[in-house]
Motif scaffolding. Structure first.
Motif, PDB file in Angstrom:
ATOM      1  N   UNK A  35       0.468  -1.390   0.137  1.00 25.58           N
ATOM      2  CA  UNK A  35       0.033  -0.024  -0.260  1.00 25.58           C
ATOM      3  C   UNK A  35       0.591   1.287  -0.655  1.00 25.58           C
ATOM      4  N   UNK A  36       1.605   1.022  -1.156  1.00 23.17           N
ATOM      5  CA  UNK A  36       2.570   2.729  -1.163  1.00 23.17           C
ATOM      6  C   UNK A  36       1.994   3.405  -0.866  1.00 23.17           C
ATOM      7  N   UNK A  37       1.403   4.329  -1.403  1.00 21.05           N
ATOM      8  CA  UNK A  37       0.036   5.509  -0.809  1.00 21.05           C
ATOM      9  C   UNK A  37      -0.869   5.830   0.562  1.00 21.05           C
ATOM     10  N   UNK A  38      -0.785   4.725   0.834  1.00 22.70           N
ATOM     11  CA  UNK A  38      -1.077   4.639   2.787  1.00 22.70           C
ATOM     12  C   UNK A  38       0.348   4.272   3.089  1.00 22.70           C
ATOM     13  N   UNK A  39       1.457   4.110   3.296  1.00 21.06           N
ATOM     14  CA  UNK A  39       2.855   4.491   3.848  1.00 21.06           C
ATOM     15  C   UNK A  39       2.823   5.444   4.583  1.00 21.06           C
ATOM     16  N   UNK A  40       3.239   6.516   3.720  1.00 25.47           N
ATOM     17  CA  UNK A  40       4.149   6.869   4.604  1.00 25.47           C
ATOM     18  C   UNK A  40       2.882   8.063   5.155  1.00 25.47           C
ATOM     19  N   UNK A  41       1.805   8.379   5.459  1.00 30.16           N
ATOM     20  CA  UNK A  41       1.078   9.138   5.762  1.00 30.16           C
ATOM     21  C   UNK A  41       0.182   8.360   6.554  1.00 30.16           C
ATOM     22  N   UNK A  42      -0.521   7.132   6.487  1.00 24.33           N
ATOM     23  CA  UNK A  42       0.163   5.758   7.686  1.00 24.33           C
ATOM     24  C   UNK A  42       1.261   6.414   8.998  1.00 24.33           C
ATOM     25  N   UNK A  43       2.400   6.532   8.291  1.00 26.38           N
ATOM     26  CA  UNK A  43       3.823   6.764   9.350  1.00 26.38           C
ATOM     27  C   UNK A  43       3.364   7.595   9.949  1.00 26.38           C
ATOM     28  N   UNK A  44       3.194   8.629   9.420  1.00 24.69           N
ATOM     29  CA  UNK A  44       3.204   9.990   9.637  1.00 24.69           C
ATOM     30  C   UNK A  44       2.495  10.304  10.828  1.00 24.69           C
ATOM     31  N   UNK A  45       1.249  10.045  10.446  1.00 21.30           N
ATOM     32  CA  UNK A  45      -0.240   9.610  12.149  1.00 21.30           C
ATOM     33  C   UNK A  45       0.033   9.177  12.770  1.00 21.30           C
ATOM     34  N   UNK A 149     -13.524   9.228  12.857  1.00 15.72           N
ATOM     35  CA  UNK A 149     -12.660   8.801  12.056  1.00 15.72           C
ATOM     36  C   UNK A 149     -11.057   8.949  12.098  1.00 15.72           C
ATOM     37  N   UNK A 150     -10.686   9.832  12.873  1.00 15.01           N
ATOM     38  CA  UNK A 150      -9.710   9.962  13.484  1.00 15.01           C
ATOM     39  C   UNK A 150      -8.998   8.574  14.672  1.00 15.01           C
ATOM     40  N   UNK A 151     -10.291   8.224  15.284  1.00 12.06           N
ATOM     41  CA  UNK A 151      -9.578   7.240  15.949  1.00 12.06           C
ATOM     42  C   UNK A 151      -9.415   5.938  15.199  1.00 12.06           C
ATOM     43  N   UNK A 152     -10.214   5.560  14.868  1.00 13.15           N
ATOM     44  CA  UNK A 152      -9.614   5.033  13.693  1.00 13.15           C
ATOM     45  C   UNK A 152      -8.417   4.758  12.771  1.00 13.15           C
ATOM     46  N   UNK A 153      -8.451   5.678  12.048  1.00 14.36           N
ATOM     47  CA  UNK A 153      -7.032   5.519  11.384  1.00 14.36           C
ATOM     48  C   UNK A 153      -5.458   5.220  12.555  1.00 14.36           C
ATOM     49  N   UNK A 154      -5.898   6.098  13.451  1.00 14.40           N
ATOM     50  CA  UNK A 154      -4.793   5.928  14.512  1.00 14.40           C
ATOM     51  C   UNK A 154      -4.885   4.717  14.776  1.00 14.40           C
ATOM     52  N   UNK A 155      -5.898   3.860  15.305  1.00 17.10           N
ATOM     53  CA  UNK A 155      -6.115   2.540  15.727  1.00 17.10           C
ATOM     54  C   UNK A 155      -5.220   1.501  14.622  1.00 17.10           C
ATOM     55  N   UNK A 156      -5.712   2.230  13.724  1.00 15.24           N
ATOM     56  CA  UNK A 156      -5.300   1.176  11.851  1.00 15.24           C
ATOM     57  C   UNK A 156      -3.921   1.631  11.646  1.00 15.24           C
ATOM     58  N   UNK A 157      -3.034   2.517  12.395  1.00 15.68           N
ATOM     59  CA  UNK A 157      -1.610   2.573  11.618  1.00 15.68           C
ATOM     60  C   UNK A 157      -0.902   2.138  12.595  1.00 15.68           C
ATOM     61  N   UNK A 158      -1.203   2.019  13.968  1.00 11.43           N
ATOM     62  CA  UNK A 158      -0.640   0.931  14.477  1.00 11.43           C
ATOM     63  C   UNK A 158       0.290  -0.291  14.319  1.00 11.43           C
ATOM     64  N   UNK A 159      -1.058  -1.170  13.338  1.00 11.39           N
ATOM     65  CA  UNK A 159      -0.932  -2.361  12.790  1.00 11.39           C
ATOM     66  C   UNK A 159      -0.051  -1.948  11.473  1.00 11.39           C
ATOM     67  N   UNK A 160      -0.556  -0.622  10.933  1.00  3.01           N
ATOM     68  CA  UNK A 160       0.052  -1.310   9.122  1.00  3.01           C
ATOM     69  C   UNK A 160       1.825  -0.732   9.816  1.00  3.01           C
ATOM     70  N   UNK A 161       1.748   0.098  11.007  1.00  2.00           N
ATOM     71  CA  UNK A 161       3.067   0.229  11.342  1.00  2.00           C
ATOM     72  C   UNK A 161       3.558  -0.828  12.173  1.00  2.00           C
ATOM     73  N   UNK A 162       3.230  -1.407  12.037  1.00  2.00           N
ATOM     74  CA  UNK A 162       4.238  -3.021  12.408  1.00  2.00           C
ATOM     75  C   UNK A 162       4.145  -3.188  13.940  1.00  2.00           C
TER      76      UNK A 162
END
Length: 208
Positions: A35-45, A149-162
């Motif tokens: 998911x290259x489009x999401x990687x940078x955004x979720x890492x920063x989030x 929506x922000x809380x959901x994104x933060x939660x998912x970002x913790x999985x996405x960033x490993x």
């Protein structure tokens, strides 16, 4: 001859094993999905959510206006305190779940954030974000959708960033909801908030 454990003791152990296996499978499915489009955004989030910086910034903005928005900011900050203390001082110390294994040859190292030294369960980032969103959204309904929506994104970002398993995030969300319910209930008892009783119904139901 060693007696076999009673069936009622074996079933929960098997259920926990299955849930752990599912949790691991979901985590691995995320780690191998490009998911290259999401990687940078979720890492920063994920990094921006460290120490609840995003929530505190929102609370500061809400506090600029008197009335319900300022009350919501104060209650939201209180909920962050309750959720963070419960997750970090109680949950992590009791469960002590190791963080996910992140292979050095991961196919997408650019999405990773530094691995925390604390235990994995529950997700403190998620607990604090959900607690803030649920509390502020109840006291100031206009913020419900964006903060949710922000809380959901933060939660998912913790999985996405490993750094967390999905189960850690789910547990953090449950804990955050409980923290919000506790703060909102305490505010009603103290006469601090003008929250309608009907607005607290979802949170009361979540505690049953």
């Amino acid at each position: 001859m060693t007696d076999c454990p009673p069936r009622e003791q074996r079933v929960p152990r098997g259920l926990l094993h299955d849930l752990a296996a599912l949790d691991q499978a979901l985590y691995e499915a995320v780690t191998v999905t490009s998911t290259p489009t999401l990687d940078v955004a979720l890492r920063r989030l994920s990094a921006a959510a460290d120490h609840s910086k995003i929530s505190f910034a929102v609370a500061g903005a809400l506090a600029l206006w008197p009335g319900s928005s300022r009350r919501a900011a104060v209650l939201g900050v209180a909920a962050i305190g309750v959720a963070s203390a419960t997750a970090n001082l109680l949950g992590k110390r009791l469960v002590r779940r190791p963080r996910p294994h992140r292979a050095e040859d991961s196919p997408f190292p650019g999405r990773h954030v530094p691995m925390p030294e604390s235990a994995s369960f529950p997700s403190g980032h998620t607990a604090s974000a959900v607690a803030f969103a649920a509390t502020v959204g109840t006291a100031f309904p206009a913020a419900t959708v964006p903060l949710g929506l922000l809380a959901c994104a933060v939660g998912y970002s913790r999985v996405h960033t490993g750094v967390h398993y999905p189960g850690d995030v789910i547990a953090g969300a449950v804990l955050g909801t409980g923290a919000a319910s506790a703060v909102l209930t305490a505010a009603r008892w103290d006469g601090f908030s003008t929250i309608r009783p009907s607005a607290l119904a979802p949170f009361k139901a979540s505690r049953k």
